[in-house]
Design an enzyme around this catalytic site. Structure first.
Site, PDB file in Angstrom:
ATOM      1  N   ASP A 126       0.846  -1.193   0.000  1.00  0.00           N
ATOM      2  CA  ASP A 126       0.000   0.000   0.000  1.00  0.00           C
ATOM      3  C   ASP A 126       0.885   1.248   0.000  1.00  0.00           C
ATOM      4  O   ASP A 126       0.997   1.949   0.998  1.00  0.00           O
ATOM      5  CB  ASP A 126      -0.929  -0.015   1.214  1.00  0.00           C
ATOM      6  CG  ASP A 126      -1.952   1.112   1.183  1.00  0.00           C
ATOM      7  OD1 ASP A 126      -2.537   1.340   0.112  1.00  0.00           O
ATOM      8  OD2 ASP A 126      -2.154   1.758   2.223  1.00  0.00           O
ATOM      9  N   ILE A 127       1.504   1.508  -1.130  1.00  0.00           N
ATOM     10  CA  ILE A 127       2.328   2.695  -1.313  1.00  0.00           C
ATOM     11  C   ILE A 127       1.500   3.714  -2.086  1.00  0.00           C
ATOM     12  O   ILE A 127       1.118   3.473  -3.231  1.00  0.00           O
ATOM     13  CB  ILE A 127       3.626   2.373  -2.079  1.00  0.00           C
ATOM     14  CG1 ILE A 127       4.499   1.422  -1.254  1.00  0.00           C
ATOM     15  CG2 ILE A 127       4.393   3.655  -2.411  1.00  0.00           C
ATOM     16  CD1 ILE A 127       5.751   0.961  -1.971  1.00  0.00           C
ATOM     17  N   GLU A 128       1.204   4.842  -1.453  1.00  0.00           N
ATOM     18  CA  GLU A 128       0.332   5.839  -2.076  1.00  0.00           C
ATOM     19  C   GLU A 128       1.015   7.197  -2.205  1.00  0.00           C
ATOM     20  O   GLU A 128       0.349   8.219  -2.311  1.00  0.00           O
ATOM     21  CB  GLU A 128      -0.969   5.962  -1.281  1.00  0.00           C
ATOM     22  CG  GLU A 128      -1.740   4.653  -1.159  1.00  0.00           C
ATOM     23  CD  GLU A 128      -3.059   4.805  -0.424  1.00  0.00           C
ATOM     24  OE1 GLU A 128      -3.655   5.899  -0.507  1.00  0.00           O
ATOM     25  OE2 GLU A 128      -3.489   3.834   0.231  1.00  0.00           O
ATOM     26  N   GLU A 129       2.338   7.191  -2.210  1.00  0.00           N
ATOM     27  CA  GLU A 129       3.087   8.440  -2.273  1.00  0.00           C
ATOM     28  C   GLU A 129       3.074   9.034  -3.679  1.00  0.00           C
ATOM     29  O   GLU A 129       2.972   8.299  -4.670  1.00  0.00           O
ATOM     30  CB  GLU A 129       4.535   8.204  -1.832  1.00  0.00           C
ATOM     31  CG  GLU A 129       4.670   7.750  -0.382  1.00  0.00           C
ATOM     32  CD  GLU A 129       4.046   8.741   0.579  1.00  0.00           C
ATOM     33  OE1 GLU A 129       4.371   9.945   0.480  1.00  0.00           O
ATOM     34  OE2 GLU A 129       3.228   8.315   1.417  1.00  0.00           O
ATOM     35  N   ARG A 262      -2.327  18.020  -2.585  1.00  0.00           N
ATOM     36  CA  ARG A 262      -1.463  17.667  -3.708  1.00  0.00           C
ATOM     37  C   ARG A 262      -1.807  18.438  -4.985  1.00  0.00           C
ATOM     38  O   ARG A 262      -2.048  17.862  -6.047  1.00  0.00           O
ATOM     39  CB  ARG A 262      -1.486  16.165  -3.958  1.00  0.00           C
ATOM     40  CG  ARG A 262      -0.891  15.360  -2.803  1.00  0.00           C
ATOM     41  CD  ARG A 262      -0.806  13.876  -3.073  1.00  0.00           C
ATOM     42  NE  ARG A 262      -0.335  13.159  -1.879  1.00  0.00           N
ATOM     43  CZ  ARG A 262      -0.247  11.831  -1.784  1.00  0.00           C
ATOM     44  NH1 ARG A 262      -0.580  11.076  -2.815  1.00  0.00           N
ATOM     45  NH2 ARG A 262       0.194  11.271  -0.679  1.00  0.00           N
TER      46      ARG A 262
END
Length: 351
Positions: A126-129, A262
Protein backbone atom coordinates in the site's frame (compact mmCIF):
# COMPACT_ATOMS: atom_id res chain seq x y z
CA UNK A 1 1.98 -39.79 3.83
CA UNK A 2 4.53 -41.92 5.61
CA UNK A 3 5.96 -41.11 9.02
CA UNK A 4 9.12 -39.65 7.47
CA UNK A 5 7.07 -37.23 5.36
CA UNK A 6 5.11 -36.05 8.37
CA UNK A 7 8.39 -35.51 10.24
CA UNK A 8 9.79 -33.37 7.43
CA UNK A 9 6.63 -31.26 7.32
CA UNK A 10 6.73 -30.80 11.08
CA UNK A 11 10.37 -29.74 10.99
CA UNK A 12 9.77 -27.24 8.18
CA UNK A 13 6.80 -25.75 9.99
CA UNK A 14 8.80 -25.48 13.19
CA UNK A 15 11.57 -23.67 11.34
CA UNK A 16 9.09 -21.26 9.78
CA UNK A 17 7.51 -20.52 13.15
CA UNK A 18 10.82 -20.27 14.97
CA UNK A 19 10.34 -20.18 18.72
CA UNK A 20 6.75 -18.98 18.36
CA UNK A 21 4.23 -21.46 19.71
CA UNK A 22 1.29 -22.17 17.45
CA UNK A 23 -1.89 -20.81 19.08
CA UNK A 24 -4.24 -22.56 16.65
CA UNK A 25 -6.09 -25.80 17.28
CA UNK A 26 -3.84 -27.54 14.75
CA UNK A 27 -0.24 -26.71 13.89
CA UNK A 28 -0.98 -26.74 10.15
CA UNK A 29 -3.15 -23.63 10.55
CA UNK A 30 -0.11 -21.60 11.62
CA UNK A 31 1.58 -22.07 8.26
CA UNK A 32 0.53 -20.96 4.77
CA UNK A 33 -2.35 -22.69 3.02
CA UNK A 34 -1.51 -25.86 1.12
CA UNK A 35 -3.78 -24.77 -1.72
CA UNK A 36 -5.18 -21.36 -2.67
CA UNK A 37 -8.87 -20.42 -2.37
CA UNK A 38 -10.91 -21.04 -5.50
CA UNK A 39 -13.26 -18.73 -7.36
CA UNK A 40 -13.38 -14.94 -7.68
CA UNK A 41 -11.72 -12.77 -5.04
CA UNK A 42 -13.40 -11.19 -2.07
CA UNK A 43 -10.50 -9.19 -0.70
CA UNK A 44 -11.12 -7.88 2.82
CA UNK A 45 -8.95 -5.39 4.68
CA UNK A 46 -8.95 -5.42 8.47
CA UNK A 47 -7.36 -2.99 10.93
CA UNK A 48 -9.01 -4.43 14.05
CA UNK A 49 -7.44 -7.64 15.44
CA UNK A 50 -10.88 -8.78 16.64
CA UNK A 51 -12.78 -7.56 13.58
CA UNK A 52 -12.80 -10.98 11.90
CA UNK A 53 -15.29 -12.19 14.49
CA UNK A 54 -17.98 -10.18 12.69
CA UNK A 55 -17.09 -11.32 9.17
CA UNK A 56 -19.45 -13.22 6.91
CA UNK A 57 -16.95 -15.71 5.48
CA UNK A 58 -19.20 -16.96 2.67
CA UNK A 59 -17.27 -15.42 -0.22
CA UNK A 60 -14.04 -14.28 1.44
CA UNK A 61 -10.85 -15.47 -0.23
CA UNK A 62 -8.23 -13.07 1.15
CA UNK A 63 -7.88 -11.03 4.32
CA UNK A 64 -5.21 -8.32 4.44
CA UNK A 65 -4.14 -7.79 8.05
CA UNK A 66 -3.12 -4.19 8.68
CA UNK A 67 -1.84 -5.00 12.16
CA UNK A 68 1.02 -7.23 13.45
CA UNK A 69 -0.06 -10.82 12.98
CA UNK A 70 2.67 -12.01 15.33
CA UNK A 71 0.89 -10.14 18.13
CA UNK A 72 -2.63 -11.15 17.05
CA UNK A 73 -2.51 -14.60 15.41
CA UNK A 74 -6.18 -15.38 16.03
CA UNK A 75 -7.11 -14.09 12.58
CA UNK A 76 -4.68 -16.50 10.94
CA UNK A 77 -6.20 -19.44 12.82
CA UNK A 78 -9.77 -18.46 11.90
CA UNK A 79 -9.01 -17.75 8.23
CA UNK A 80 -6.85 -20.80 7.58
CA UNK A 81 -9.44 -23.03 9.22
CA UNK A 82 -11.81 -21.84 6.47
CA UNK A 83 -9.27 -22.09 3.65
CA UNK A 84 -8.98 -18.31 3.43
CA UNK A 85 -5.71 -16.61 2.54
CA UNK A 86 -4.15 -14.08 4.94
CA UNK A 87 -1.66 -11.50 3.68
CA UNK A 88 0.54 -9.10 5.58
CA UNK A 89 0.85 -5.36 5.02
CA UNK A 90 4.19 -4.39 3.53
CA UNK A 91 6.13 -1.80 5.49
CA UNK A 92 6.55 1.65 3.91
CA UNK A 93 9.30 2.22 1.36
CA UNK A 94 10.72 5.75 0.93
CA UNK A 95 10.07 6.97 -2.61
CA UNK A 96 13.37 8.88 -2.46
CA UNK A 97 15.21 5.55 -2.14
CA UNK A 98 13.57 3.81 -5.07
CA UNK A 99 16.64 4.22 -7.27
CA UNK A 100 18.78 2.26 -4.79
CA UNK A 101 18.93 -1.40 -5.79
CA UNK A 102 20.48 -2.23 -2.41
CA UNK A 103 17.60 -0.58 -0.52
CA UNK A 104 15.07 -2.32 -2.73
CA UNK A 105 16.69 -5.72 -2.14
CA UNK A 106 16.85 -5.21 1.63
CA UNK A 107 13.19 -4.19 1.74
CA UNK A 108 12.12 -7.20 -0.31
CA UNK A 109 14.05 -9.55 1.96
CA UNK A 110 12.45 -7.99 5.03
CA UNK A 111 8.88 -8.30 3.70
CA UNK A 112 9.28 -11.94 2.69
CA UNK A 113 10.92 -12.75 6.02
CA UNK A 114 7.91 -11.29 7.85
CA UNK A 115 5.48 -13.21 5.62
CA UNK A 116 7.26 -16.48 6.43
CA UNK A 117 7.67 -15.74 10.13
CA UNK A 118 3.94 -15.27 10.73
CA UNK A 119 2.78 -18.06 8.41
CA UNK A 120 0.99 -15.71 6.02
CA UNK A 121 0.03 -16.42 2.40
CA UNK A 122 1.21 -13.24 0.74
CA UNK A 123 1.88 -9.52 0.99
CA UNK A 124 -0.21 -6.45 0.24
CA UNK A 125 1.67 -3.32 -0.82
CA UNK A 126 0.00 0.00 0.00
CA UNK A 127 2.33 2.69 -1.31
CA UNK A 128 0.33 5.84 -2.08
CA UNK A 129 3.09 8.44 -2.27
CA UNK A 130 3.26 10.98 -5.11
CA UNK A 131 5.44 9.94 -8.03
CA UNK A 132 5.70 12.28 -10.99
CA UNK A 133 9.03 11.10 -12.45
CA UNK A 134 8.94 8.21 -14.91
CA UNK A 135 12.22 6.74 -13.66
CA UNK A 136 10.80 6.53 -10.13
CA UNK A 137 7.66 4.88 -11.47
CA UNK A 138 9.79 2.25 -13.21
CA UNK A 139 11.81 1.70 -10.05
CA UNK A 140 8.57 1.20 -8.11
CA UNK A 141 7.53 -1.46 -10.60
CA UNK A 142 10.94 -3.11 -10.24
CA UNK A 143 10.56 -3.10 -6.47
CA UNK A 144 7.16 -4.80 -6.57
CA UNK A 145 8.27 -7.26 -9.25
CA UNK A 146 11.25 -8.30 -7.13
CA UNK A 147 8.93 -8.74 -4.14
CA UNK A 148 6.65 -11.08 -6.03
CA UNK A 149 9.58 -13.08 -7.39
CA UNK A 150 11.02 -13.47 -3.90
CA UNK A 151 7.67 -14.36 -2.34
CA UNK A 152 6.95 -16.93 -5.05
CA UNK A 153 10.42 -18.40 -4.60
CA UNK A 154 9.60 -19.41 -1.01
CA UNK A 155 5.92 -20.13 -1.70
CA UNK A 156 4.73 -20.45 -5.32
CA UNK A 157 1.16 -19.84 -4.13
CA UNK A 158 1.97 -16.59 -2.32
CA UNK A 159 -0.19 -13.67 -3.41
CA UNK A 160 1.43 -10.25 -3.89
CA UNK A 161 -1.05 -7.40 -4.41
CA UNK A 162 -0.70 -3.65 -4.90
CA UNK A 163 -3.29 -1.00 -3.97
CA UNK A 164 -3.98 1.56 -6.70
CA UNK A 165 -6.11 4.70 -6.86
CA UNK A 166 -9.69 4.62 -8.16
CA UNK A 167 -8.35 5.56 -11.60
CA UNK A 168 -4.93 5.58 -13.33
CA UNK A 169 -5.03 9.21 -14.48
CA UNK A 170 -2.49 10.61 -12.04
CA UNK A 171 -4.89 10.70 -9.08
CA UNK A 172 -3.20 12.42 -6.11
CA UNK A 173 -0.05 12.85 -8.23
CA UNK A 174 0.42 9.08 -8.39
CA UNK A 175 1.69 8.77 -11.96
CA UNK A 176 2.63 5.12 -11.68
CA UNK A 177 3.43 2.51 -14.31
CA UNK A 178 0.07 0.82 -13.82
CA UNK A 179 0.35 -1.63 -16.70
CA UNK A 180 3.78 -2.63 -15.42
CA UNK A 181 2.49 -3.02 -11.87
CA UNK A 182 -0.24 -5.32 -13.12
CA UNK A 183 2.39 -7.56 -14.69
CA UNK A 184 4.55 -7.35 -11.56
CA UNK A 185 1.81 -8.49 -9.15
CA UNK A 186 -0.82 -11.15 -8.73
CA UNK A 187 -3.55 -8.53 -8.56
CA UNK A 188 -4.22 -4.81 -8.31
CA UNK A 189 -6.70 -3.71 -5.66
CA UNK A 190 -8.51 -0.68 -7.08
CA UNK A 191 -9.35 1.63 -4.19
CA UNK A 192 -12.72 2.84 -5.43
CA UNK A 193 -13.14 5.36 -2.64
CA UNK A 194 -11.96 8.79 -1.52
CA UNK A 195 -12.73 9.82 -5.08
CA UNK A 196 -12.96 13.44 -3.95
CA UNK A 197 -9.39 13.61 -2.71
CA UNK A 198 -8.94 16.04 -5.60
CA UNK A 199 -11.96 17.87 -7.01
CA UNK A 200 -10.98 19.87 -10.07
CA UNK A 201 -13.04 22.72 -11.43
CA UNK A 202 -14.01 26.31 -10.87
CA UNK A 203 -16.33 27.61 -8.21
CA UNK A 204 -16.64 26.91 -4.49
CA UNK A 205 -15.77 23.56 -2.90
CA UNK A 206 -18.79 21.39 -2.10
CA UNK A 207 -19.46 18.06 -0.44
CA UNK A 208 -20.19 15.06 -2.62
CA UNK A 209 -20.18 11.30 -3.02
CA UNK A 210 -17.24 9.39 -1.61
CA UNK A 211 -17.48 6.89 -4.46
CA UNK A 212 -19.98 7.86 -7.14
CA UNK A 213 -21.02 4.98 -9.36
CA UNK A 214 -20.15 6.64 -12.68
CA UNK A 215 -16.78 7.79 -11.40
CA UNK A 216 -16.02 4.33 -10.04
CA UNK A 217 -16.99 2.77 -13.36
CA UNK A 218 -14.84 5.25 -15.28
CA UNK A 219 -11.82 4.33 -13.17
CA UNK A 220 -12.22 0.60 -13.83
CA UNK A 221 -12.74 1.26 -17.54
CA UNK A 222 -9.56 3.35 -17.65
CA UNK A 223 -7.53 0.49 -16.18
CA UNK A 224 -8.99 -1.90 -18.72
CA UNK A 225 -8.09 0.48 -21.54
CA UNK A 226 -4.46 0.22 -20.44
CA UNK A 227 -4.57 -3.41 -21.51
CA UNK A 228 -4.78 -4.74 -17.96
CA UNK A 229 -6.79 -7.95 -17.85
CA UNK A 230 -10.04 -7.64 -15.93
CA UNK A 231 -9.13 -10.75 -13.96
CA UNK A 232 -6.11 -8.84 -12.63
CA UNK A 233 -8.32 -6.22 -10.95
CA UNK A 234 -10.21 -6.29 -7.67
CA UNK A 235 -12.80 -3.52 -7.40
CA UNK A 236 -12.72 -2.02 -3.92
CA UNK A 237 -15.53 -0.01 -2.31
CA UNK A 238 -15.93 2.04 0.87
CA UNK A 239 -17.72 0.71 3.90
CA UNK A 240 -17.49 4.17 5.41
CA UNK A 241 -18.69 7.68 4.75
CA UNK A 242 -17.41 11.23 4.96
CA UNK A 243 -18.97 13.87 7.19
CA UNK A 244 -18.51 17.39 5.81
CA UNK A 245 -18.82 20.58 7.90
CA UNK A 246 -20.81 23.05 5.80
CA UNK A 247 -19.94 26.71 5.55
CA UNK A 248 -23.44 27.03 4.14
CA UNK A 249 -26.20 24.60 3.29
CA UNK A 250 -28.45 25.70 0.44
CA UNK A 251 -30.95 23.00 -0.47
CA UNK A 252 -28.79 19.90 -0.92
CA UNK A 253 -25.61 21.87 -1.65
CA UNK A 254 -23.12 21.89 1.21
CA UNK A 255 -20.39 24.43 0.56
CA UNK A 256 -17.19 23.53 2.41
CA UNK A 257 -13.88 25.12 3.22
CA UNK A 258 -11.10 24.85 0.66
CA UNK A 259 -8.47 22.40 1.93
CA UNK A 260 -5.86 21.84 -0.81
CA UNK A 261 -4.38 18.40 -1.39
CA UNK A 262 -1.46 17.67 -3.71
CA UNK A 263 -2.02 20.59 -5.99
CA UNK A 264 -5.82 20.69 -5.97
CA UNK A 265 -7.85 23.36 -4.22
CA UNK A 266 -10.86 21.23 -3.20
CA UNK A 267 -10.52 17.91 -1.41
CA UNK A 268 -12.27 15.57 0.99
CA UNK A 269 -9.52 16.34 3.51
CA UNK A 270 -12.00 18.81 5.00
CA UNK A 271 -14.23 15.89 6.05
CA UNK A 272 -14.12 13.20 8.74
CA UNK A 273 -14.20 9.45 7.99
CA UNK A 274 -16.91 7.45 9.76
CA UNK A 275 -17.43 3.70 9.49
CA UNK A 276 -20.80 2.43 8.27
CA UNK A 277 -21.79 1.09 11.69
CA UNK A 278 -21.43 4.60 13.12
CA UNK A 279 -23.65 6.29 10.52
CA UNK A 280 -27.21 6.91 11.71
CA UNK A 281 -29.44 9.09 9.49
CA UNK A 282 -31.94 11.14 11.48
CA UNK A 283 -35.57 10.11 10.88
CA UNK A 284 -36.75 11.35 7.48
CA UNK A 285 -33.36 12.88 6.61
CA UNK A 286 -32.03 10.26 4.19
CA UNK A 287 -31.78 11.36 0.55
CA UNK A 288 -30.58 9.71 -2.66
CA UNK A 289 -28.37 11.43 -5.21
CA UNK A 290 -29.25 10.10 -8.68
CA UNK A 291 -26.14 11.55 -10.34
CA UNK A 292 -23.77 9.53 -8.17
CA UNK A 293 -26.13 6.74 -7.05
CA UNK A 294 -25.24 7.52 -3.44
CA UNK A 295 -27.14 8.16 -0.21
CA UNK A 296 -26.56 11.29 1.85
CA UNK A 297 -28.23 13.30 4.58
CA UNK A 298 -27.93 16.61 6.40
CA UNK A 299 -27.10 16.85 10.09
CA UNK A 300 -28.46 19.74 12.15
CA UNK A 301 -28.21 22.08 9.17
CA UNK A 302 -24.45 22.30 9.73
CA UNK A 303 -23.01 19.08 8.30
CA UNK A 304 -23.63 16.69 5.43
CA UNK A 305 -22.85 12.97 5.38
CA UNK A 306 -22.08 11.11 2.15
CA UNK A 307 -21.60 7.36 2.33
CA UNK A 308 -22.38 3.97 0.79
CA UNK A 309 -25.09 1.56 1.87
CA UNK A 310 -26.24 -1.85 0.59
CA UNK A 311 -28.22 -0.22 -2.24
CA UNK A 312 -25.28 1.77 -3.61
CA UNK A 313 -22.83 -1.08 -3.03
CA UNK A 314 -24.91 -3.57 -4.99
CA UNK A 315 -24.76 -1.22 -7.97
CA UNK A 316 -20.97 -1.06 -7.74
CA UNK A 317 -20.57 -4.81 -7.35
CA UNK A 318 -22.87 -5.41 -10.30
CA UNK A 319 -20.82 -2.95 -12.38
CA UNK A 320 -17.64 -4.81 -11.44
CA UNK A 321 -19.18 -8.12 -12.46
CA UNK A 322 -20.31 -6.66 -15.81
CA UNK A 323 -16.69 -5.68 -16.50
CA UNK A 324 -15.35 -9.15 -15.79
CA UNK A 325 -13.01 -8.11 -13.00
CA UNK A 326 -11.35 -10.72 -10.85
CA UNK A 327 -13.07 -9.79 -7.63
CA UNK A 328 -14.39 -7.18 -5.25
CA UNK A 329 -13.51 -5.96 -1.79
CA UNK A 330 -13.86 -3.16 0.72
CA UNK A 331 -12.14 -0.89 3.17
CA UNK A 332 -12.66 -2.25 5.75
CA UNK A 333 -14.39 -5.41 6.87
CA UNK A 334 -14.34 -4.04 10.42
CA UNK A 335 -16.71 -1.19 9.63
CA UNK A 336 -19.90 -3.21 9.76
CA UNK A 337 -21.35 -6.55 10.79
CA UNK A 338 -24.70 -5.72 9.16
CA UNK A 339 -26.09 -8.67 7.25
CA UNK A 340 -27.35 -6.38 4.50
CA UNK A 341 -23.85 -5.01 3.83
CA UNK A 342 -22.33 -8.46 3.41
CA UNK A 343 -25.34 -9.57 1.35
CA UNK A 344 -24.60 -6.77 -1.13
CA UNK A 345 -21.77 -8.95 -2.44
CA UNK A 346 -24.43 -11.24 -3.92
CA UNK A 347 -24.62 -8.75 -6.81
CA UNK A 348 -21.13 -9.90 -7.81
CA UNK A 349 -21.10 -13.54 -6.80
CA UNK A 350 -24.72 -14.66 -7.33
CA UNK A 351 -27.12 -12.25 -9.05
Amino acid sequence: MGCDTFLVVAVLLACALGARACPCTHASLCGPLSQPPSGPELFVFTVNPAGFQGFNWTYITTVAAFFPLEQHPELLCAAHARGVRVVTKASPFPVANLSSSADRAAWVQSQVKTMQAVGADGINVDIEEPIMISSQAKDLTSLVSALRDAAHAVNPMAQVSFDVAWGPGGVDERVYDYAGLAKATDLLFVMGYDERSQVWGSGPCVAGANAGLKQTESGLDAYLRLGIAGTQLVAGSPWYGRLYPCLSLDGSTCTVQSVPFRGCNCSDAVSSEIGYSGIQPPPGALQWDEASSSPFFDVNGTHQMWYDDPRSLRLKYAAARARGVGGVGMWTGDFSTATSMWAAFDAFFKD
